[in-house]
Structure formats: structure tokens, C-alpha cells
Design an enzyme around this catalytic site. Structure first.
Site, PDB file in Angstrom:
ATOM      1  N   GLU A 192       0.805  -0.443  16.344  1.00 50.86           N
ATOM      2  CA  GLU A 192      -0.030   0.654  16.001  1.00 50.86           C
ATOM      3  C   GLU A 192      -0.800   1.132  17.109  1.00 50.86           C
ATOM      4  OE1 GLU A 192      -3.931   1.889  13.130  1.00 50.86           O
ATOM      5  OE2 GLU A 192      -2.254   0.441  12.535  1.00 50.86           O
ATOM      6  N   THR A 226      -5.875   0.975  12.051  1.00 55.10           N
ATOM      7  CA  THR A 226      -6.424   1.072  10.462  1.00 55.10           C
ATOM      8  C   THR A 226      -6.400  -0.359   9.822  1.00 55.10           C
ATOM      9  OG1 THR A 226      -3.901   1.260  10.127  1.00 55.10           O
ATOM     10  CG2 THR A 226      -5.091   3.190  10.620  1.00 55.10           C
ATOM     11  N   CYS A 278       0.832  -1.066   0.077  1.00 54.15           N
ATOM     12  CA  CYS A 278      -0.023   0.016   0.064  1.00 54.15           C
ATOM     13  C   CYS A 278       0.922   1.125   0.134  1.00 54.15           C
ATOM     14  CB  CYS A 278      -0.938   0.037   1.136  1.00 54.15           C
ATOM     15  SG  CYS A 278      -0.132   0.113   2.763  1.00 54.15           S
ATOM     16  N   SER A 338       1.742  -9.425  10.996  1.00 50.65           N
ATOM     17  CA  SER A 338       1.077  -8.670  10.230  1.00 50.65           C
ATOM     18  C   SER A 338      -0.334  -8.519  10.266  1.00 50.65           C
ATOM     19  CB  SER A 338       1.603  -8.767   8.687  1.00 50.65           C
ATOM     20  OG  SER A 338       0.492  -7.992   7.931  1.00 50.65           O
TER      21      SER A 338
END
Length: 316
Positions: A131, A170, A17, A228
Site C-alpha cells: 500500500e 490506511t 472489511c 497483514s
């Protein structure tokens, strides 16, 4: 010997991305500008192949800032860091570059805005994920309550139930998150949501592409790292969409060929931090073993690009 026929459905979008692409460029440009070694706090993105490749170029990966010398540049990973980390780097007069994905930074800004308005935050995310740690670390201790599941919503004890807002990691499952949001809204009718969905476009698009192929395939392979989040969510989305054999692999060597015996169609996708070279490696491995028909199933076209920080765009 005749190879058995097999149709390979390639989900699109898949792989890198814009935020991952930017983060990798930041490390490469920092090495080009300042020379090796350049330190990186935490894996720049969650992919061993990418991390090993950058290590070969001169990146040194560490978990904490105190492992970095004062006189070498340090880069903060795409997942974001608590506010205390850049503050500590400034206190040591370090050169640092923040590779936080702009879509993660958007969530940080949102949290600060709600906090300034007197709202306590509820974060939907995975405990311990970098995150989540980085986003919760934007506000003082106790100002962010973490929920991971619908069940967690019943157990949080906000300071004032009428003064709450929610944000999300996210890289979550779109469907699972909507269930948690519904539970929050049912328990706290006044809770304030984000102006725009926090789950990023790339996560949403990759999950939609998996749903589009799930009904046509006997098995789904998701190329990505075990740490991930967005890759693991793709495996779950595949299973939820009816694909009973949905597996995460890091690269072609991890494919369990015995589990695929008798399959007539296999889907392939890749998490947002998996490079195209690993996707091609998997396609080639199928090509070696089967009389392959390839079909691309494209559900969105991505054209997002993020600029690297100005310090790296300036000449040395």
C-alpha cells in the site's frame, strides 16, 4: 474427563472489511467472466487461505506485470499499485481490473490534489508495504517523504517546510499514528492534514474492539497473516492495552495451548483479510478443549459496501 471452564470474548467487528470483500469478489467474477487463468499482481489480500482458495479457482498470483501474458486479464490487488503499473498494462493493450480498496484510492486522490497545489507529501506508513509503495508511486520520485516513527520526523528534509501535507497508510495503529502526526505538526506547523482520517473505518473499529476486551482477558489471539499490516497492529494494540499474551495466528493449528494453560478468559479477533471460516475454526478448537462460555463484545456495526467495477457488472 471434565473440560476446564473458559470464557471466549469475541471482538466485533472482526474479520473481512468491505474493501477485502470487494477485492475477492472481483477475482471470482473475473474468473467467471473470462475463464481461467486470471492473473493477479501481488496477493489480492494478505491471507494465505484466501489466496489458496482463489488459486484453486483459477487465479495465478504474480509479483510483477511482466510475469503476465498480454492476452489474459490481470487484476491489481486491494493494496493499490503505483501509476506506472496500469500505464504499462495499457501500453501492452492488456485487459486489467483495479481492485484497489476505494479507501486507499481516496488517499491516492488526496496525494494528487495536494501535489497539484504545490505541496510536498509526507506519508506515514511502513516501508516496502504494497500500500505504501502504491501510494508513493502516485507522484513523481522525491515528492513523497516516508516516515515510519516519531523519530523519523526529525530526520526528513522537505524542500519547503511551509509547503507540506501528510497522508497515511490506511492500516496503521490509530494511537501510534496520532503520535507521529503530533510530531509532524510540532516541527511543521503549516503542514496540511487530510479532510477525513486516512486510517480506514475497519482498522479503527477492529482496534477499538480489541481495546474493549483487553482488560477482561488473560490472552488475545489475532487471526491473520504475518504480512497483514492491520492484523499485526491488532496484536500491538492488545499488548498496549494491557494484554501481555497477544499473539498472531493464521488458523487453529497455530494456537500454542501450553501458553494458554491456566487462562480463564481469552479474546479472539481477526484482521480485515481473515475469513469467517478461520474464525469459526478457532472457536471450534476452544470448544473441543474447554467448557466454553462465549461473549460477543461489539463496539460498532459495519454496513459499508463497495461496488465492483462496471466491467465486471456487465454481462459477458
Amino acid at each position: 474427563m471434565t473440560k476446564p471452564p473458559l470464557t471466549l470474548y469475541l471482538a466485533a467487528p472482526r474479520g473481512f472489511c468491505a474493501g477485502v470483500d470487494r477485492a475477492i469478489k472481483i477475482v471470482e467474477m473475473a474468473i467467471a467472466k473470462w475463464g481461467a487463468p486470471v492473473y493477479v499482481r501481488h496477493e489480492i489480500v494478505h491471507n494465505k487461505f484466501v489466496v489458496d482458495s482463489l488459486r484453486d479457482q483459477g487465479a495465478v498470483f504474480v509479483e510483477e506485470l511482466d510475469e503476465c501474458p498480454d492476452d489474459r486479464p490481470v487484476i491489481f490487488s486491494a493494496h493499490g499499485v503505483p501509476k506506472s503499473v496500469p500505464s504499462a498494462a495499457q501500453a501492452r493493450n492488456m485487459t486489467f481490473v483495479d481492485a484497489t480498496c476505494p479507501l486507499v484510492s481516496k488517499v491516492h486522490i488526496e496525494a494528487e490534489r495536494h501535489h497539484a497545489a504545490g505541496l510536498q507529501m509526507v506519508m506515514i506508513g511502513h516501508a516496502g508495504h504494497p500500500e505504501t509503495v502504491g501510494t508513493m508511486g502516485q507522484l513523481p520520485e522525491g515528492e513523497v517523504l516516508l516516515v515510519e516513527t516519531v523519530e523519523d520526523v526529525a530526520h526528513i528534509a522537505p524542500r519547503d517546510p511551509s509547503k507540506l501535507a501528510f497522508i497515511t497508510q490506511t492500516t496503521l495503529s490509530v494511537d501510534d499514528t496520532s503520535d507521529i502526526v503530533a510530531a509532524l505538526q510540532a516541527r511543521f506547523p503549516a503542514i496540511v492534514g487530510p479532510h477525513k482520517e486516512d486510517i480506514c473505518y475497519a482498522t479503527t473499529n477492529r482496534q477499538a474492539a480489541v481495546k474493549a476486551i483487553a482488560g477482561r482477558i488473560d490472552a488475545l489471539l489475532v487471526i491473520g497473516a504475518p504480512n497483514s499490516s492491520n492484523s499485526k497492529r491488532l496484536v500491538e494494540v492488545g499488548r498496549a492495552a494491557g494484554c501481555r499474551y497477544s499473539q498472531l495466528i493464521q488458523r487453529a493449528a497455530d494456537i500454542d495451548w501450553r501458553a494458554l494453560e491456566g487462562a480463564a478468559s481469552v479474546g479472539v479477533t481477526a484482521g480485515a483479510s481473515a475469513p469467517e471460516v478461520l474464525i469459526q475454526e478457532v472457536i471450534d478448537a476452544f470448544d473441543d478443549r474447554f467448557d466454553l462460555t462465549r461473549e460477543i463484545v461489539e463496539t460498532a456495526v459495519e454496513s459499508v459496501e463497495f461496488k465492483v467495477p462496471r466491467v465486471l457488472r456487465q454481462a459477458s
